[in-house]
Design a protein around this motif. Sequence first.
Motif, PDB file in Angstrom:
ATOM      1  N   UNK A 216      37.390 -31.667 -39.434  1.00  0.00           N
ATOM      2  CA  UNK A 216      36.775 -31.790 -38.109  1.00  0.00           C
ATOM      3  C   UNK A 216      35.447 -31.055 -38.063  1.00  0.00           C
ATOM      4  N   UNK A 217      34.748 -31.171 -36.941  1.00  0.00           N
ATOM      5  CA  UNK A 217      33.485 -30.478 -36.763  1.00  0.00           C
ATOM      6  C   UNK A 217      33.729 -28.974 -36.777  1.00  0.00           C
ATOM      7  N   UNK A 218      32.867 -28.254 -37.495  1.00  0.00           N
ATOM      8  CA  UNK A 218      32.972 -26.794 -37.569  1.00  0.00           C
ATOM      9  C   UNK A 218      31.822 -26.135 -36.810  1.00  0.00           C
ATOM     10  N   UNK A 219      30.582 -26.481 -37.152  1.00  0.00           N
ATOM     11  CA  UNK A 219      29.408 -25.942 -36.455  1.00  0.00           C
ATOM     12  C   UNK A 219      28.838 -27.035 -35.573  1.00  0.00           C
ATOM     13  N   UNK A 220      28.569 -26.713 -34.310  1.00  0.00           N
ATOM     14  CA  UNK A 220      28.208 -27.783 -33.383  1.00  0.00           C
ATOM     15  C   UNK A 220      27.346 -27.264 -32.243  1.00  0.00           C
ATOM     16  N   UNK A 227      35.535 -32.617 -30.985  1.00  0.00           N
ATOM     17  CA  UNK A 227      35.563 -34.056 -31.218  1.00  0.00           C
ATOM     18  C   UNK A 227      34.675 -34.742 -30.195  1.00  0.00           C
ATOM     19  N   UNK A 228      33.788 -35.608 -30.661  1.00  0.00           N
ATOM     20  CA  UNK A 228      32.904 -36.329 -29.755  1.00  0.00           C
ATOM     21  C   UNK A 228      33.632 -37.525 -29.153  1.00  0.00           C
ATOM     22  N   UNK A 355      28.447 -25.912 -43.081  1.00  0.00           N
ATOM     23  CA  UNK A 355      29.672 -25.877 -42.289  1.00  0.00           C
ATOM     24  C   UNK A 355      29.719 -26.927 -41.190  1.00  0.00           C
ATOM     25  N   UNK A 356      28.603 -27.618 -40.909  1.00  0.00           N
ATOM     26  CA  UNK A 356      28.566 -28.574 -39.804  1.00  0.00           C
ATOM     27  C   UNK A 356      29.822 -29.424 -39.725  1.00  0.00           C
TER      28      UNK A 356
END
Length: 385
Positions: A216-220, A227-228, A355-356
């Motif tokens: 999943x997304x880590x850096x955002x 989650x988008x 990490x993104x």
Amino acid sequence: MTASAYLTGFGSYLPGEPVDNDGIAARLGGDDPVTERIRRRVLAANGIRKRHYALDEHGEPTELNEELAVKALQAALDDRGIPASDLRMLATATTMGDVLVPGFASMVHGRLGGGPMQVLSASGVCASSLAALDAAASKIRLGDHPRAAVVGSELPSRSLRQRRFDGKRAGLDSHFLRWMLSDGAGAVVLEFQPHPSRPSLRLDWVRQVSLAHEHPVCMRAGMDGTEASVGSTWQDVSVAEADAAGMFLLRQDVSVLDELAEAGLKQFEELVDIGLVDVKHLDHVICHYSTNTFRDLAFDSLRRRLPTLDTDRWFSNLESRGNTGSASIFIALEEAWSTGRFAVGDTVLLAVPESGRFSFAFAHLTVVGPGAPQNTSTQNTTKEQ
């Protein structure tokens, strides 16, 4: 035989005077007891002692991200001894430009000047700089351009100031990056042939891989949650609503960073297994990482394959230059190059975890002397004879 690309000029730019750990609050704010406790906890773990901000003593911006990029590019051009008009391609990398549109590369080109050239804006996070390098090198190898420049530039400090956090939901996921990131830019010049009068770095290969299908997304930033979905991004609501929800804060899920380190080490070991990296003949490793803990994990992994590992081969300036995202790998490369760490025949591995949403980039370089053969196999990672 395959055409090669050579790194022939190196530059970096770090704005302002270095800021030590006691001076961060003066630039970014956040001197309340809770924030100070988080800051000291994060700083104790990452090992950073000094960093740079494009902010004055009152926390007001002094430069644009595109200005940082141009200053690093000009330093690389000066190091090579050529004007911007000699470039035929400019590839840029940044996490967040100064404006939404136009692209970062167009803004940098407009400020840099020179002549007509191909531009490319590589977006993402830390690994975007090696993606930009790969693209520029590919065009040189194809014979489309004789000379290009690549720059990674970051100016996150504007988003890290206390005013962005006031009244927002801001836990460790946002404060973690607040005390990790800083400003700077690094650049290189690439050519189809080595420097005529001094050593160059031949780019042997670049490898990039995304594991977003597994993680999943880590850096955002710009989304509510990890989650988008429709209605959960900053473009689905008003700017005021997005700001109130804290969507513009940079956040990182620190609970999965151990997984990032493990995945990165696995990618490195795959390069060894397929023969792209020969650890017994690897003279230098320049790795971008956000904390010294990752360095120690890497040392342990390398020692399993090479018990006699000499850690002097490893170079990082995280402690003295800070974590500058996509710029970090070029800033470290420029310092290693300018301080005379490399000799003709040496091999150099660049490693950048991102990490993104878990991606990794590696590049292998060989130091060659002036007048070295212009065509060589891109798979050749052995020392020059």
